[in-house]
Write a protein that holds these residues in place. Structure first.
Motif, short mmCIF file in Angstrom:
data_model
loop_
_atom_site.label_atom_id
_atom_site.label_comp_id
_atom_site.label_asym_id
_atom_site.label_seq_id
_atom_site.Cartn_x
_atom_site.Cartn_y
_atom_site.Cartn_z
N VAL A 133 18.37 25.06 6.89
CA VAL A 133 17.44 24.00 7.29
C VAL A 133 17.81 23.57 8.70
N ALA A 134 17.04 22.66 9.27
CA ALA A 134 17.29 22.21 10.64
C ALA A 134 18.71 21.69 10.82
N ALA A 135 19.25 21.02 9.79
CA ALA A 135 20.59 20.43 9.87
C ALA A 135 21.70 21.45 9.60
N GLY A 136 21.33 22.68 9.23
CA GLY A 136 22.33 23.70 8.91
C GLY A 136 22.09 24.23 7.50
N TRP A 137 23.12 24.78 6.90
CA TRP A 137 23.02 25.34 5.54
C TRP A 137 23.19 24.23 4.52
N ARG A 138 22.26 24.16 3.56
CA ARG A 138 22.33 23.14 2.51
C ARG A 138 21.95 23.76 1.16
N ILE A 139 22.47 23.17 0.11
CA ILE A 139 22.19 23.62 -1.26
C ILE A 139 20.79 23.15 -1.65
N VAL A 140 19.97 24.09 -2.12
CA VAL A 140 18.64 23.73 -2.63
C VAL A 140 18.57 23.93 -4.15
N TYR A 141 19.53 24.68 -4.68
CA TYR A 141 19.54 24.96 -6.12
C TYR A 141 20.99 25.10 -6.57
N ASP A 142 21.34 24.38 -7.62
CA ASP A 142 22.71 24.37 -8.15
C ASP A 142 22.64 24.53 -9.66
#
Length: 145
Positions: A133-142
């Motif tokens: 994402v714009a802010a970097g790598w993020r968790i979308v599914y856990d």
């Protein structure tokens, strides 16, 4: 435009797209940094800091042993309710990490989690989908169990 010129434009566009959408070692290191920051936040009792590793938004999903929770805020509220004291939070550790790119903007991370608490040591496995994402790598599914 000739067929040859169109083919050249398509080739260059494809190469540019591939160059922009390739998971690099630097990307994998950035994902590892997110996971390390989550562990550090958890171990200082900072659920909001831990949640900084998740993508904000309604599509973020957490699947636990018996529940599916959708939405960043709802996932955060679940963590805050379930781990409302330092004793319940314990000390978190991740291990056995594996990284598998699914394209240029998505990586599946698998691993093991361990909580060390005064009265028990729950443990389990997880599968995370990280999205760029714009802010970097993020968790979308856990999916943790």
């Amino acid at each position: 435009m000739s067929v040859r010129a169109a083919a050249l434009v398509l080739l260059v566009a494809t190469q540019l797209f591939a160059a922009q959408h390739h998971v690099t070692k630097k990307d994998l290191a950035a994902i590892r940094e997110v996971l390390d920051a989550q562990v550090a936040a958890w171990n200082r009792g900072d659920v909001d800091g831990y949640m900084a590793g998740y993508a904000p938004g309604d599509d973020t999903t957490f699947v636990g042993t018996d529940t599916v929770t959708r939405g960043w805020k709802t996932v955060r509220d679940r963590y805050k309710a379930k781990y409302d004291t330092p004793a319940k939070m314990g000390t978190l550790a991740f291990s056995d990490l594996g990284f598998r790119p699914l394209g240029g903007d998505d990586v599946v991370v698998t691993g093991a989690w361990l909580l060390t608490r005064a009265t028990d040591t729950p443990r389990g496995r997880f599968t995370l989908i990280f999205h760029r994402v714009a802010a970097g790598w993020r968790i979308v599914y856990d999916h943790s169990s």
